[in-house]
Design a protein around this motif. Structure first.
Motif: not given
Length: 582
Positions: A488-494
């Motif tokens: 989830t954190q990687h998704f919102y970062k990208e």
């Protein structure tokens, strides 16, 4: 500033001036150029000049130089050829001026009898062809000429109907092509009527004196230095009038954040605010550069009196005891007299125990070389210390002065004017917050560069030159979406990285396309039995991408938190599922 002197070498320039058979139009142009060079020489040979002659073709006689004797000799050798073509000369001047760039103030001085030309190369023929085709690539060179300052020295009689008609065509050319220019001509003899008289006005209208007056008007309009007052510190003698060369031009400040556009001029007084090391200032973007020259009163003396003149000692000032600066003036005078004494000019009288120094020369007026000069003091100090002086040229408008050494190892005092504003040099921070080292609080350091809130070079850059790069970034977001909640954190970062890049490029359509992709991926994962948490986050991200409030590049889309209200357009399964905090 560079200047091109263009001379019309058409056959019509060989005509004798009516009423003045001893002069032709070409000889008057030659005398006018000589007088123009005399004015430049008296001003200190600050101009870089080039000389061209034009007919159907334009020929460069002398390239840019500050040796005016070359131009004086070349002017005398100009020979007439055929008809005049002004447009050919303007095209040639673009290629000659290309080496100077667009930041310099470029001047073009044309000596002509205002010939219109013949056929398709005439000015009237060009105006007919140019109408409605201003944006064509064929006329792109005119947009470059629009940055020049055109000055036409019009040699002709107002009683000549051909000359008066040509003046109208020349003005129409300047207006149609949006060129900055001015026509210098002799004043009209009969202002009450618009009709030309049948007989010329002879010697009173066009001659050597009239041409010299045109040159004086040209120098007063286009070559007059900007005079300002330079003040350094609170000491009353550290203030002097100086000249800025080339002259400053108005700055058109564009409208930003609701503030209307305005035209700004520098103030008549320049204050030195402080001093910085040249290594700290670096090479910031500047609007213009100017030489700073002391204002010298040039006195005209006869040759006889100049030959009999002797160097006199400075006159002793009469000090006023009621002056609040009396002590400073007396100390300054004592120091000046001490260093001004020459052993060869003094004699001793009296006994060895009581020696009196008597000056042999009587006091007289000071010469310009003997007077104190703030420019010399400031230039020498900045050159020795390798520093620059931060100066205020207007309200929240700054610049800096420094000692500049050219290719010939000649050093001059230079002024660089920065764009308006107090935060125009990022590594120095706000210029109005600069202070002295002694004013630092315990534990503070006076070091540059100033640390920025966010360093642009430390952020990962997004490059979408090719289609594959954009497709790769979008696919990376979708891969993280399928692996939620673990990613989830990687998704919102990208997702935020792509959103900021799209907003920076003005690619707003990408946000809507990305929201549609997330909705389709959400429906696809729902059919394949994906977790409800994944579909909630995808629907939340698609909704946030469409919000107008998230069009700010500084905003950030965060994951859907626990207890949040899902979007009304979500499915029933999504609406009944609570979010989680990550």
């Amino acid at each position: 500033m560079p200047t091109i002197i263009a001379v019309d070498a058409s056959l019509s320039m060989l005509r004798p001036v009516p009423g003045r058979n001893e002069h032709t139009y070409l000889s008057l142009a030659t005398k006018g150029i000589q007088h123009l060079l005399d004015n430049f020489t008296a001003a200190g040979k600050l101009e870089h000049l080039a000389l061209i002659s034009y007919t159907t073709t334009a020929e460069l006689k002398v390239d840019f130089t500050r040796d005016y004797d070359q131009i004086r000799q070349a002017v005398k050798k100009i020979e007439t050829v055929d008809k005049a073509c002004l447009l050919t000369m303007l095209k040639t001047s673009v290629s000659i001026m290309s080496t100077w760039g667009a930041q310099n103030l470029l001047q073009l001085v044309v000596f002509t009898d205002c010939g219109l030309g013949f056929g398709t190369t005439s000015i009237s023929g060009f105006l007919e062809t140019y109408a409605g085709k201003e944006a064509d690539p064929e006329y792109a060179w005119l947009r470059t000429v629009a940055n020049y300052n055109l000055n036409f020295i019009c040699l002709g009689l107002h009683s000549d109907q051909y000359f008066t008609r040509a003046l109208v065509m020349y003005q129409q050319l300047l207006d149609a092509a949006l060129l900055k220019g001015q026509l210098f001509m002799t004043p009209v003899k009969n202002p009450e009527t618009n009709e030309a008289t049948s007989t010329p006005s002879h010697k009173s209208e066009l001659g050597r004196t009239a041409v010299f007056e045109l040159i004086e008007r040209l120098c007063e309009t286009s070559y007059k230095s900007t005079e300002v007052t330079l003040k350094c510190g609170s000491y009353f003698r550290m203030e002097a009038p100086v000249l800025l060369w080339p002259p400053t031009t108005p700055y058109e400040q564009p409208a930003v954040l609701g503030v209307e556009a305005e035209v700004r001029q520098i103030d008549q007084r320049i204050d030195v605010c402080g001093f910085l090391a040249l290594s700290d200032i670096g090479s910031p973007a500047t609007l213009s550069r100017h030489w700073v020259l002391p204002k010298v009163e040039r006195e005209k003396t006869s040759r006889r009196s100049a030959g009999m003149a002797v160097v006199a000692k400075p006159a002793k000032l009469t000090l006023d005891t009621s002056n609040p600066n009396y002590e400073l003036e007396r100390l300054e005078q004592d120091i000046r007299e001490f260093y001004a004494k020459d052993p060869k000019d003094t004699e001793e009288s009296g006994d060895d125990a009581d020696v009196t120094i008597v000056l042999k020369h009587s006091s007289g007026p000071q010469t310009e070389q003997q007077k104190e000069c703030l420019c010399v003091l400031l230039h020498g100090a900045l050159k020795m210390e390798n520093m620059a002086a931060l100066v205020r040229v207007g309200e929240k408008w700054y610049g800096f002065m420094y000692a500049f050494t050219d290719a010939k190892k000649k050093s001059n005092l230079m002024l660089n004017i920065l764009p308006p504003g107090s935060n125009v040099i990022p590594w120095l921070g706000d210029l109005e917050l600069l202070g002295f080292t002694e004013d630092l609080a315990p534990g503070e350091t006076a070091s540059f560069p100033v640390r920025a809130d966010r360093r642009s070079y430390s952020q990962s850059s997004v490059v979408w030159i090719r289609q594959a790069s954009l497709q790769s970034d979008v696919q990376k977001v979708l891969r993280h979406a399928k692996k939620m909640p673990d990613k989830t954190q990687h998704f919102y970062k990208e997702l935020n990285r792509i959103r900021r890049a799209a907003l920076a490029l003005g690619f707003v359509e990408l946000l809507e396309a990305l929201a549609m992709l997330l909705e389709k991926e959400c429906a696809h994962l729902t059919l394949n039995g994906a977790s409800n948490e994944c579909t909630v986050q995808l629907q939340h991200a698609a909704t946030e991408l469409r919000k107008t409030s998230n069009r700010d590049i500084k905003s950030t889309i965060v994951p859907h938190q626990k207890g949040g209200v899902p979007d009304a357009s979500s499915s029933a399964a999504v609406a009944s599922t609570a979010g989680y905090m990550y």
